[in-house]
Motif scaffolding. Sequence first.
Motif, PDB file in Angstrom:
ATOM      1  N   ASN A 138     -74.439 -17.099 -25.024  1.00 52.76           N
ATOM      2  CA  ASN A 138     -74.214 -15.942 -25.891  1.00 52.76           C
ATOM      3  C   ASN A 138     -75.421 -14.992 -25.944  1.00 52.76           C
ATOM      4  O   ASN A 138     -75.774 -14.479 -27.002  1.00 52.76           O
ATOM      5  CB  ASN A 138     -73.858 -16.485 -27.296  1.00 52.76           C
ATOM      6  N   ILE A 139     -76.020 -14.784 -24.788  1.00 50.21           N
ATOM      7  CA  ILE A 139     -77.189 -13.896 -24.681  1.00 50.21           C
ATOM      8  C   ILE A 139     -76.683 -12.497 -24.317  1.00 50.21           C
ATOM      9  O   ILE A 139     -75.894 -12.358 -23.377  1.00 50.21           O
ATOM     10  CB  ILE A 139     -78.174 -14.447 -23.613  1.00 50.21           C
ATOM     11  N   PRO A 140     -77.121 -11.456 -25.067  1.00 48.69           N
ATOM     12  CA  PRO A 140     -76.567 -10.123 -24.807  1.00 48.69           C
ATOM     13  C   PRO A 140     -76.901  -9.601 -23.407  1.00 48.69           C
ATOM     14  O   PRO A 140     -78.069  -9.557 -23.013  1.00 48.69           O
ATOM     15  CB  PRO A 140     -77.238  -9.245 -25.876  1.00 48.69           C
ATOM     16  N   THR A 141     -75.875  -9.237 -22.656  1.00 53.02           N
ATOM     17  CA  THR A 141     -76.041  -8.715 -21.290  1.00 53.02           C
ATOM     18  C   THR A 141     -74.810  -7.902 -20.918  1.00 53.02           C
ATOM     19  O   THR A 141     -73.810  -7.923 -21.637  1.00 53.02           O
ATOM     20  CB  THR A 141     -76.268  -9.875 -20.290  1.00 53.02           C
ATOM     21  N   ALA A 142     -74.872  -7.178 -19.802  1.00 55.25           N
ATOM     22  CA  ALA A 142     -73.723  -6.368 -19.355  1.00 55.25           C
ATOM     23  C   ALA A 142     -72.590  -7.288 -18.903  1.00 55.25           C
ATOM     24  O   ALA A 142     -72.840  -8.361 -18.346  1.00 55.25           O
ATOM     25  CB  ALA A 142     -74.157  -5.484 -18.195  1.00 55.25           C
ATOM     26  N   SER A 143     -71.330  -6.843 -19.098  1.00 53.54           N
ATOM     27  CA  SER A 143     -70.198  -7.633 -18.593  1.00 53.54           C
ATOM     28  C   SER A 143     -70.214  -7.560 -17.063  1.00 53.54           C
ATOM     29  O   SER A 143     -70.733  -6.612 -16.483  1.00 53.54           O
ATOM     30  CB  SER A 143     -68.890  -7.104 -19.146  1.00 53.54           C
ATOM     31  N   TYR A 144     -69.684  -8.595 -16.406  1.00 52.95           N
ATOM     32  CA  TYR A 144     -69.839  -8.654 -14.942  1.00 52.95           C
ATOM     33  C   TYR A 144     -68.715  -9.444 -14.286  1.00 52.95           C
ATOM     34  O   TYR A 144     -67.973 -10.178 -14.942  1.00 52.95           O
ATOM     35  CB  TYR A 144     -71.179  -9.325 -14.602  1.00 52.95           C
ATOM     36  N   HIS A 145     -68.623  -9.284 -12.962  1.00 56.00           N
ATOM     37  CA  HIS A 145     -67.777 -10.134 -12.128  1.00 56.00           C
ATOM     38  C   HIS A 145     -68.552 -10.455 -10.863  1.00 56.00           C
ATOM     39  O   HIS A 145     -69.294  -9.608 -10.370  1.00 56.00           O
ATOM     40  CB  HIS A 145     -66.487  -9.411 -11.752  1.00 56.00           C
ATOM     41  N   THR A 146     -68.350 -11.655 -10.324  1.00 53.95           N
ATOM     42  CA  THR A 146     -69.016 -12.043  -9.072  1.00 53.95           C
ATOM     43  C   THR A 146     -67.959 -12.176  -7.976  1.00 53.95           C
ATOM     44  O   THR A 146     -66.877 -12.722  -8.223  1.00 53.95           O
ATOM     45  CB  THR A 146     -69.744 -13.392  -9.261  1.00 53.95           C
ATOM     46  N   VAL A 149     -71.814 -10.848  -4.397  1.00 60.15           N
ATOM     47  CA  VAL A 149     -72.307  -9.719  -5.200  1.00 60.15           C
ATOM     48  C   VAL A 149     -71.921  -9.901  -6.659  1.00 60.15           C
ATOM     49  O   VAL A 149     -70.857 -10.430  -6.973  1.00 60.15           O
ATOM     50  CB  VAL A 149     -71.754  -8.328  -4.792  1.00 60.15           C
ATOM     51  N   VAL A 150     -72.814  -9.439  -7.513  1.00 60.61           N
ATOM     52  CA  VAL A 150     -72.512  -9.349  -8.934  1.00 60.61           C
ATOM     53  C   VAL A 150     -72.283  -7.865  -9.208  1.00 60.61           C
ATOM     54  O   VAL A 150     -73.114  -7.026  -8.859  1.00 60.61           O
ATOM     55  CB  VAL A 150     -73.702  -9.877  -9.770  1.00 60.61           C
ATOM     56  N   ILE A 151     -71.124  -7.554  -9.784  1.00 60.99           N
ATOM     57  CA  ILE A 151     -70.852  -6.161 -10.159  1.00 60.99           C
ATOM     58  C   ILE A 151     -70.853  -6.110 -11.679  1.00 60.99           C
ATOM     59  O   ILE A 151     -70.094  -6.835 -12.332  1.00 60.99           O
ATOM     60  CB  ILE A 151     -69.474  -5.700  -9.629  1.00 60.99           C
ATOM     61  N   GLU A 152     -71.740  -5.291 -12.223  1.00 59.61           N
ATOM     62  CA  GLU A 152     -71.780  -5.257 -13.689  1.00 59.61           C
ATOM     63  C   GLU A 152     -71.693  -3.847 -14.231  1.00 59.61           C
ATOM     64  O   GLU A 152     -72.032  -2.874 -13.553  1.00 59.61           O
ATOM     65  CB  GLU A 152     -73.003  -6.006 -14.227  1.00 59.61           C
ATOM     66  N   GLU A 153     -71.231  -3.741 -15.469  1.00 58.24           N
ATOM     67  CA  GLU A 153     -71.092  -2.429 -16.114  1.00 58.24           C
ATOM     68  C   GLU A 153     -72.467  -1.765 -16.226  1.00 58.24           C
ATOM     69  O   GLU A 153     -73.472  -2.461 -16.401  1.00 58.24           O
ATOM     70  CB  GLU A 153     -70.473  -2.585 -17.515  1.00 58.24           C
ATOM     71  N   GLU A 154     -72.509  -0.443 -16.133  1.00 58.46           N
ATOM     72  CA  GLU A 154     -73.775   0.252 -16.304  1.00 58.46           C
ATOM     73  C   GLU A 154     -74.152   0.257 -17.780  1.00 58.46           C
ATOM     74  O   GLU A 154     -73.322   0.540 -18.643  1.00 58.46           O
ATOM     75  CB  GLU A 154     -73.678   1.700 -15.801  1.00 58.46           C
ATOM     76  N   LEU A 155     -75.410  -0.066 -18.048  1.00 57.96           N
ATOM     77  CA  LEU A 155     -75.924   0.008 -19.423  1.00 57.96           C
ATOM     78  C   LEU A 155     -76.756   1.277 -19.548  1.00 57.96           C
ATOM     79  O   LEU A 155     -77.496   1.629 -18.630  1.00 57.96           O
ATOM     80  CB  LEU A 155     -76.804  -1.207 -19.722  1.00 57.96           C
ATOM     81  N   GLY A 203     -78.394  -2.375 -29.161  1.00 56.13           N
ATOM     82  CA  GLY A 203     -79.473  -3.372 -29.134  1.00 56.13           C
ATOM     83  C   GLY A 203     -79.874  -3.727 -27.714  1.00 56.13           C
ATOM     84  O   GLY A 203     -79.249  -3.266 -26.753  1.00 56.13           O
ATOM     85  N   PRO A 204     -80.923  -4.560 -27.575  1.00 55.76           N
ATOM     86  CA  PRO A 204     -81.409  -4.931 -26.245  1.00 55.76           C
ATOM     87  C   PRO A 204     -80.409  -5.815 -25.501  1.00 55.76           C
ATOM     88  O   PRO A 204     -79.813  -6.713 -26.094  1.00 55.76           O
ATOM     89  CB  PRO A 204     -82.687  -5.728 -26.538  1.00 55.76           C
ATOM     90  N   LYS A 205     -80.225  -5.523 -24.213  1.00 55.66           N
ATOM     91  CA  LYS A 205     -79.376  -6.380 -23.365  1.00 55.66           C
ATOM     92  C   LYS A 205     -80.146  -6.716 -22.100  1.00 55.66           C
ATOM     93  O   LYS A 205     -80.898  -5.886 -21.593  1.00 55.66           O
ATOM     94  CB  LYS A 205     -78.080  -5.651 -23.005  1.00 55.66           C
ATOM     95  N   VAL A 206     -79.914  -7.929 -21.592  1.00 56.22           N
ATOM     96  CA  VAL A 206     -80.679  -8.389 -20.434  1.00 56.22           C
ATOM     97  C   VAL A 206     -80.144  -7.784 -19.143  1.00 56.22           C
ATOM     98  O   VAL A 206     -78.943  -7.852 -18.863  1.00 56.22           O
ATOM     99  CB  VAL A 206     -80.624  -9.936 -20.328  1.00 56.22           C
ATOM    100  N   LEU A 207     -81.055  -7.177 -18.358  1.00 57.68           N
ATOM    101  CA  LEU A 207     -80.699  -6.679 -17.025  1.00 57.68           C
ATOM    102  C   LEU A 207     -80.953  -7.756 -15.985  1.00 57.68           C
ATOM    103  O   LEU A 207     -80.223  -7.886 -15.008  1.00 57.68           O
ATOM    104  CB  LEU A 207     -81.563  -5.468 -16.654  1.00 57.68           C
ATOM    105  N   GLU A 208     -82.056  -8.472 -16.161  1.00 60.00           N
ATOM    106  CA  GLU A 208     -82.422  -9.489 -15.161  1.00 60.00           C
ATOM    107  C   GLU A 208     -83.463 -10.431 -15.748  1.00 60.00           C
ATOM    108  O   GLU A 208     -84.157 -10.098 -16.703  1.00 60.00           O
ATOM    109  CB  GLU A 208     -83.025  -8.828 -13.918  1.00 60.00           C
ATOM    110  N   PHE A 209     -83.537 -11.592 -15.125  1.00 56.56           N
ATOM    111  CA  PHE A 209     -84.643 -12.503 -15.387  1.00 56.56           C
ATOM    112  C   PHE A 209     -85.474 -12.615 -14.119  1.00 56.56           C
ATOM    113  O   PHE A 209     -84.927 -12.707 -13.021  1.00 56.56           O
ATOM    114  CB  PHE A 209     -84.143 -13.922 -15.706  1.00 56.56           C
ATOM    115  N   ASN A 210     -86.776 -12.632 -14.267  1.00 56.37           N
ATOM    116  CA  ASN A 210     -87.648 -13.017 -13.167  1.00 56.37           C
ATOM    117  C   ASN A 210     -88.396 -14.263 -13.607  1.00 56.37           C
ATOM    118  O   ASN A 210     -88.585 -14.495 -14.807  1.00 56.37           O
ATOM    119  CB  ASN A 210     -88.640 -11.904 -12.816  1.00 56.37           C
TER     120      ASN A 210
END
Length: 424
Positions: free
Chosen positions: A113-121, A181-187, A277-284
């Motif tokens: 339940n971490i805020p991030t863009a919706s996506y499909h792989t 590929v991961v396709i995600e909504e633009e934030l 609010g803040p949403k995660v784009l990526e983790f490094n």
Amino acid sequence: MKILVIGQGGREHTLVWKIAQSPLVEKIYCAPGNAGIAQIAEPISIGDDFAELADWAESINIDLTVVGPENPLAAGIVDVFGERGLKAFGPNKQAARLEGSKDFAKQLMVKNNIPTASYHTFVDADEAIGYIKTNKTSVFVKADGLAAGKGVIPGRTIDEAIQAVKTILVDKAFGDAGNSVVIEEELIGEEASFTVLVDGAHCLPFVSSQDHKMSHDGDTGKNTGGMGAYSPAPVMMSELHDYVMERVVYPTVNGMANIGCSFKGVLYVGLMITDAGPKVLEFNCRFGDPEAQVLLPRLKSDLVPLLMACIDGTLDQHADVDWHTESAACVVMASGGYPNPYQTGKIITGLTDAESIDGVTVFHAGTKQDGENVVTAGGRVLGVTALADDLKSAIEQAYHGVSAIHFDDAHWRTDIGYRALSRI
Ligand code: AMP
Ligand code: GLY
């Protein structure tokens, strides 16, 4: 202590520079390093064979190995060193999937339940294209695997998104990293990055920072590894800091532990600060480059005990870490053409003049020693960094440093920190 640093970029020069300030350290080695690193660490040219590197580290009793870049982490260098009882800073292969697979990271975020863009792989190009045609919203198309920060393509129109899918899945522009590929909504919002040291359970947040990923002024051009950075990032106000720790960092660290993938090392969270609010784009799973160039000079405390504590699981004993109150700015000087093909071997002059400017340190990235000369040897060549009382002065000093340096076809952005300055 004897310390080995793995890598050859600006981030690794900054790590070596900071580690060299530790009274605990007797000698630093760097594999392979660059011309700037070679001034403070002995270069080791063993290459990518982790077993051979571990043999060498064992033979001269290396006490700590610090892995800079993501590729050796994703390929399991920490596991190989760990099997020999050698202490290596960074996540193991399983935990490094947080950066090494965008789909893995997305699944972890959804599960926790971490805020991030919706996506499909997708693995199939026709299915991905079918989805784009019915979805019709602006998206970002991402190669699942590691692509040196270049595997993310905006798909703001249906045609652009379809082309991005073809580039990644069909043309294999990023090789096997593009097997899915991961396709995600633009934030929409302002980006900020958040860097945290993690020991598997405890977390030690760094001060805030922000990089500039696009190659040209006004955030135009192409995505790069990063053309400059600054710290602090005013967008990251203290209430956002607490929110990110609570809603993103701890759920990620606990989520990883819960699936038996305890994360130790640097967790770098790329965020979009949206209206919701803040949403995660990526983790490094390592320090940002060039974010490290502005974060580590602001750290007043000794870095070495913090890195050891991450490995030993004792980071909770280091909550009293000290920071310099000054701000930092880094301007990346790149080879003309970067991130497209570029020439190397250009003679660099003015490095000493730049470093004689108050507060300026020049971190080398793509450089090498060629006889008497330091020459260019990569896309990002130098990170000219300044520490000063406020961000505006730090940026000015960094640009003073840049103006003292010359190499043919050098390219840099002239607007590093513009968003931050507009907030001050
Ligand atoms: P990533 O490597 O996933 O962080 O993507 C690289 C860059 O692409 C980010 O720093 C953003 O500038 C941009 N980006 C990635 N995903 C999105 C998104 N969902 N919405 C808007 N921008 C994005
Ligand atoms: N500067 C962005 C990164 O290191 O991924």
